[in-house]
Write an enzyme that holds these catalytic residues in place. Sequence first.
Site, PDB file in Angstrom:
ATOM      1  N   ILE A 114       0.834  -1.210   0.000  1.00  0.00           N
ATOM      2  CA  ILE A 114       0.000   0.000   0.000  1.00  0.00           C
ATOM      3  C   ILE A 114       0.869   1.262   0.000  1.00  0.00           C
ATOM      4  CG2 ILE A 114      -1.693   1.295   1.372  1.00  0.00           C
ATOM      5  CD1 ILE A 114      -2.702  -1.467   2.422  1.00  0.00           C
TER       6      ILE A 114
ATOM      7  N   SER B  67      -7.478   0.563   9.644  1.00  0.00           N
ATOM      8  CA  SER B  67      -7.921  -0.679   8.995  1.00  0.00           C
ATOM      9  C   SER B  67      -9.421  -0.867   9.185  1.00  0.00           C
ATOM     10  CB  SER B  67      -7.183  -1.870   9.612  1.00  0.00           C
ATOM     11  OG  SER B  67      -7.763  -3.082   9.200  1.00  0.00           O
TER      12      SER B  67
ATOM     13  N   TYR C  46      -3.728  -6.298  17.270  1.00  0.00           N
ATOM     14  CA  TYR C  46      -3.631  -5.434  16.083  1.00  0.00           C
ATOM     15  C   TYR C  46      -4.927  -4.633  15.920  1.00  0.00           C
ATOM     16  CZ  TYR C  46      -3.522  -4.436  11.007  1.00  0.00           C
ATOM     17  OH  TYR C  46      -3.577  -3.836   9.761  1.00  0.00           O
TER      18      TYR C  46
ATOM     19  N   LYS D 282      -5.182  -0.530  15.706  1.00  0.00           N
ATOM     20  CA  LYS D 282      -5.743   0.199  14.558  1.00  0.00           C
ATOM     21  C   LYS D 282      -6.920   1.084  14.999  1.00  0.00           C
ATOM     22  CE  LYS D 282      -2.893  -0.928  11.342  1.00  0.00           C
ATOM     23  NZ  LYS D 282      -2.139   0.044  10.560  1.00  0.00           N
TER      24      LYS D 282
ATOM     25  N   THR E 230      -1.378  -7.921  -0.441  1.00  0.00           N
ATOM     26  CA  THR E 230       0.040  -7.566  -0.254  1.00  0.00           C
ATOM     27  C   THR E 230       0.670  -8.684   0.575  1.00  0.00           C
ATOM     28  OG1 THR E 230      -0.233  -6.485   1.882  1.00  0.00           O
ATOM     29  CG2 THR E 230      -0.610  -5.098  -0.062  1.00  0.00           C
TER      30      THR E 230
END
Length: 259
Positions: free
Chosen positions: A26, A151, A164, A168, A199
């Site tokens: 990204i 996210s 995580y 975020k 990705t």
Amino acid sequence: MISKRADEICALAGKVAVITGSTNGIGFAIAQRLAQDGAHVVVSSRKQQNVDRAVAALQGEGLRVTGTVCHVGKAEDRERLVATALDHCGGVDILVSVAGFLGNVGSTLGTSEEVWDKILNVNVKAPALLLNQLLPHMEKRRGSSVVLVSSLVVYAPLHQIGAYNVSKTAILGLTKTLSKELAPKNIRVNCLMPGIIDTPFSQVLLQDPEFLDNYLAFNKIQRIGKPEDCSGVVSFLCSPDASYINGESIVVAGCSPRL
Ligand code: NAP
């Protein structure tokens, strides 16, 4: 005669953009797009060979790009990134904070203290500390812009990556807080919230066929995102067209998790 609109096609002409985590995925797509839209871009990531490869690829397209190593969690690397931008470009107008750490795949409460520290350091503290170092330079410019990368997990948390998800969500809080704090300094702060983008980062999820099926059922567009799906939005948020957009978050996920 060139029309005013045609003149404005290079929406970021004369701007300098510092982008963390921008040698792949990204971040690389954002670096490419901001440079195509006229910015002088400073790419960065942890590994010199990745920086060299990204700079060579973008310069090969005729784009104005400089690069340096910067692990966002290391103070001396952040200092080098700021110094590189000032030395090579004479100032900074734009920060796009892309670098992130996923951590271990596992339950939130099962996450070790060491992993919590790394996730929060890289994903939440580092963008704030870097922006603090850039602030005196961005204040001097005529309208600066910050985009923080959060996210979709803020709205649709994935049980596999609890810590995580929390980090975020904190980035959304950071966006909202800084957008108020920095508005008087003519610095806008907005947030990009990608869904699953193809990705290296997302492969740990995409390699699970059940996860992929469930995700495509949730996302009616029926495809995984590409890094380029994110880059135009970031360029827009940094452009004069977005000069009255501040504290906003834009989901790029092929669907909206909000009402
Ligand atoms: P990616 O393709 O794996 O690329 C990560 C980039 O960041 C690389 O250039 C990497 O280069 C660099 N990097 C990694 N750790 C770094 C660190 N500590 N400091 C500086 N650079 C670092 O990942 P991506 O999918 O583009 O993800 C980028 C961001 O998007 C992350 O913040 C992630 O949370 C967010 N995001 C991704 C998805 C997705 O589905 N892919 C969805 C939502 C949000 P080096 O190895 O050289 O450091």
